[in-house]
Design an enzyme around this catalytic site. Structure first.
Site, PDB file in Angstrom:
ATOM      1  CB  CYS A  74      -0.789  -0.169   1.397  1.00  0.00           C
ATOM      2  SG  CYS A  74      -1.840   1.418   1.130  1.00  0.00           S
ATOM      3  CB  CYS A 199      -5.152   3.823  -4.780  1.00  0.00           C
ATOM      4  SG  CYS A 199      -4.306   2.144  -4.667  1.00  0.00           S
TER       5      CYS A 199
HETATM    6  N1  LIG Z   1      -6.060  -2.522  -1.866  1.00  0.00           N
HETATM    7  C1  LIG Z   1      -4.863  -2.834  -2.384  1.00  0.00           C
HETATM    8  C2  LIG Z   1      -3.576  -2.639  -1.461  1.00  0.00           C
HETATM    9  C3  LIG Z   1      -3.783  -1.140  -0.937  1.00  0.00           C
HETATM   10  C4  LIG Z   1      -3.453  -0.103  -1.721  1.00  0.00           C
HETATM   11  C5  LIG Z   1      -3.239   1.374  -1.369  1.00  0.00           C
HETATM   12  N2  LIG Z   1      -4.313   1.884  -0.857  1.00  0.00           N
HETATM   13  C6  LIG Z   1      -2.238   2.162  -2.028  1.00  0.00           C
HETATM   14  O1  LIG Z   1      -2.204   3.343  -1.371  1.00  0.00           O
HETATM   15  O2  LIG Z   1      -1.319   1.836  -2.472  1.00  0.00           O
HETATM   16  C7  LIG Z   1      -4.573  -4.443  -2.460  1.00  0.00           C
HETATM   17  O3  LIG Z   1      -4.895  -5.294  -1.953  1.00  0.00           O
HETATM   18  O4  LIG Z   1      -4.326  -4.707  -3.732  1.00  0.00           O
END
Ligand SMILES: N[C@@H](CCC[C@H](N)C(=O)O)C(=O)O
Length: 260
Positions: A74, A199
């Site tokens: 993340c 994200c």
């Molecule tokens: N939900 C994603 C991982 C988290 C991504 C995150 N919010 C970021 O900032 O990169 C997954 O399970 O692939």
């Protein structure tokens, strides 16, 4: 038992942070983690992150999505964890830590922005209407016409659960070009199963994908996300992206205790 937690957010991607250096946290308790991330019955967050001791780096990052399952990298969470590590006096303004996808170097700049080095990217799959790449987490990147009114949850879920990505699924980013060096994106996140306000690995994927598609030749790209602005920079040589950095705000929101 009273659990002490800290809440952080990075461009609106929000996380419950727990100092687990004493290794007390029940890491396999998926229900508890989902409860802590619940916005009505718990603290609320897109994810939960444990800061743990590591033998060779400053600390270890253990990341869970809000569904309670441990997941891949993340980017925003990593940046927030760096700010948290500074608050705990584990680091000052410069650090190397370990996460699920390997070592990460990060710096906290004078203006408080956190710059996090992401993994190198060599493989980018270009299809007729989308690009797929892994920036620590898997990302589908697709340009759309009317990003503002696009139904991210419905269209994101259809791709995430569709034939393309199988059981593991993917995060799904919808993108609009603003100018030569700027893109807006909205992301459906796997494990949250909804749109989040930002994200970090998604913004990183969009910057690289737009370069690969020839939409920009800039090596520093501005990304507008729903919760603010991020900057992604990289070096590119023979199709390989190295020295990939994700920069943006990472802010402490509040601290508290919760009965578990
Ligand atoms: N939900 C994603 C991982 C988290 C991504 C995150 N919010 C970021 O900032 O990169 C997954 O399970 O692939």
């Amino acid at each position: 038992m009273q659990l002490e937690f800290y809440k952080y957010q990075g461009t609106g991607n929000d996380f419950v942070m727990i100092d687990n250096r004493s290794d007390f946290f029940p890491k396999e308790n998926t229900q508890l983690i989902a409860h802590l991330c619940d916005r009505r019955f718990g603290i609320g967050g897109d994810g939960l992150i444990l800061l743990e001791n590591d033998t060779t780096t400053d600390f270890k990052m253990v990341y869970y999505n809000s569904d309670g399952n441990q997941s891949s990298m993340c980017g925003n969470g990593g940046r927030c964890l760096v700010a948290f590590a500074k608050k705990l006096n584990v680091i000052q303004n410069d650090t190397t830590f370990i996460a699920t996808d390997g070592l990460h170097h990060a710096t906290i700049e004078d203006d408080g922005l956190v710059s996090l080095q992401m993994i190198d990217v060599a493989e980018v799959k270009v299809s007729s209407d989308h690009v797929f790449l892994n920036t620590g987490s898997p990302h589908h990147v697709q340009l759309v016409d009317d990003l503002e009114n696009y139904n991210i949850k419905e269209n994101g879920a259809a791709i995430r659960y569709g034939d393309l990505y199988g059981k593991a699924g993917s995060n799904i980013n919808f993108v609009k070009q603003i100018d030569d060096t700027t893109f807006s994106l909205r992301t459906y996140e796997r494990g949250v199963e909804d749109e989040t306000l930002s994200c970090g690995t998604g913004a990183t994927a969009v910057a690289i994908a737009m370069n690969v598609l020839g939409k920009t030749d800039a090596s520093s790209i501005d990304l507008n996300v729903e919760g603010g602005k991020l900057v992604v920079s990289f070096d590119k040589k023979e199709g390989q992206f190295t020295h990939v950095f994700l920069k943006g705000p990472a802010e402490f929101v509040f601290k508290g205790t919760i009965e578990i």
